[in-house]
Design an enzyme around this catalytic site. Structure first.
Site, short mmCIF file in Angstrom:
data_model
loop_
_atom_site.label_atom_id
_atom_site.label_comp_id
_atom_site.label_asym_id
_atom_site.label_seq_id
_atom_site.Cartn_x
_atom_site.Cartn_y
_atom_site.Cartn_z
N ASP A 40 12.91 -68.52 -10.94
CA ASP A 40 14.24 -68.60 -11.52
C ASP A 40 14.83 -67.20 -11.55
O ASP A 40 14.11 -66.21 -11.69
CB ASP A 40 14.12 -69.19 -12.93
CG ASP A 40 15.46 -69.53 -13.54
OD1 ASP A 40 16.49 -69.24 -12.91
OD2 ASP A 40 15.47 -70.10 -14.65
N ASP A 72 11.79 -78.93 -12.95
CA ASP A 72 10.89 -78.07 -13.74
C ASP A 72 11.27 -78.24 -15.19
O ASP A 72 12.43 -78.53 -15.51
CB ASP A 72 11.00 -76.60 -13.33
CG ASP A 72 12.20 -75.93 -14.01
OD1 ASP A 72 12.03 -75.25 -15.03
OD2 ASP A 72 13.35 -76.12 -13.52
#
Length: 376
Positions: free
Chosen positions: A93, A267
């Protein structure tokens, strides 16, 4: 194994999609759930266990890793795969969400964002270029553009401003990423809960011809029906030949409903965080091991599970561990939760392949509903 990043769509069943992402470090079977290894570890788990449960890929986070131990240090130590002993694909990320939610005294402008660490107050700067640089130092396989994620509800003008800024940052991120055949950079669709802004963001990102696309800015406080409506409006605009990743989602029901609408990747910290707080996810639904009703219950969480944590330990013992604040409680329940999530995803993939996803969805939801009627 291929030396290039590729996505192959193998089967569809309604809007649900079964595919494979192939990369030099391995193949990711989709729909896929990625356990969150924020700081180079999936909390309370050995990564060997994570792999054995069926995980093809895990997630790391720029914000946390840039604060400690530092991206440059990880690079000197061989990259995140070597550092964490996970030789398989890793997605990172960009750090944007954590900057917005965790950092103190942040200041955002066109260039990027300056913020103070929530750990020790040290000041950092994160730009689209620096985020991509950090992800390169970590040597992750799928990288995210830097974006601005705002919490809902928000005014349309604020949502539009953040969406437009994120598009400009996507262009800068893509330029910084360059041509890396074995890796991918995903753009992030923003636009809050405003349909025309979501569509505009998705169209602009699709025109950039990126290797994959993420839907961000959801699971930030809005009801599930708003999230699902946003997916229904956004996903048709994204290229069918590219993977679609719904960021930060979610519960088993969120996964099932989102796959039905065409999402390929997920996720979420939920299964690991819930495990550390005494909550188990099972085919019967959620089981709160803090509840006194489990104090003398000799049944396991699920006698049919392949996971020893769910199959071999009694609810009474797990209840005792939770109430005694023993570390083993979080370890066993996290293990059980991730096993259930991966079992759910495997079932989803098999159902899409055989053209019975709707039946699988109905059966799974029935199991959760019936579980609500049981003394669990």
């Amino acid at each position: 194994m291929t030396e290039r990043f590729r996505f192959n769509l193998l089967a569809t069943n309604g809007k649900a999609r079964r595919g494979e992402i192939t990369m030099p470090r391995g193949t990711v079977r989709t729909p896929a759930f990625m356990p969150v290894g924020t700081a180079g570890t999936v909390k309370a788990m050995y990564l060997d266990q994570v792999r054995e449960l069926g995980s093809d890929i895990i997630l790391g986070n720029v914000y946390h890793l840039m604060l400690r131990p530092g991206a440059e240090r990880v690079a000197r130590l061989g990259g995140l795969h070597e550092f964490a002993r996970w030789p398989y694909p890793i997605l990172t990320d960009s750090g944007g969400f954590q900057v917005m939610s965790l950092a103190d005294l942040r200041k955002l402008d066109e260039t990027g964002v300056r913020f103070k660490s929530h750990i020790d107050g040290t000041e950092y700067s994160l730009t689209p270029e620096r985020s991509i640089e950090i992800q390169g130092l970590l040597d992750s396989d799928i990288q995210m553009q830097l974006d601005e994620c705002i919490r809902l509800p928000a005014e349309r003008s604020e949502i539009e401003r953040a969406m437009e800024l994120s598009l400009r940052w996507a262009e800068r991120s893509a330029k910084a990423f360059g041509d890396q055949p074995g890796k991918a950079m995903f753009g992030i669709v923003q636009g809050g809960d405003v349909p025309d802004l979501r569509i505009r963001s998705a169209e602009a990102l699709a025109a950039m011809d990126l290797k994959g696309y993420s839907i961000g800015g959801l699971a930030v406080g809005e009801p599930q029906d708003v999230m699902l409506k946003t997916l229904e409006e956004t996903l048709p605009v994204l290229p069918e030949t590219k993977p679609r990743y719904l960021m930060g989602v979610g519960t088993p029901d969120d996964l099932l409903q989102s796959v039905a609408r065409g999402v390929d990747m997920f996720d979420c910290v939920m299964p690991t965080r819930a495990g550390r707080h005494g909550l188990a996810y099972t085919r019967f639904g959620k089981i709160n091991l803090r509840n006194a009703r489990h104090a003398e219950d000799q049944r396991p969480l699920d006698e049919t599970s392949d996971c020893p944590a769910a199959r071999d330990y009694s609810r009474a013992y797990l209840h005792h561990l939770v109430r005694a604040n023993e570390s083993l409680a979080g370890m066993l329940l996290t293990w059980s939760n991730l096993a259930y999530y991966q079992s759910l995803m495997a079932g989803i993939r098999a159902a899409i392949e055989t053209g019975r996803f709707d039946d699988f969805k109905t059966e799974t939801e029935h199991g959760w509903k019936c579980g609500d009627l049981l003394p669990i």
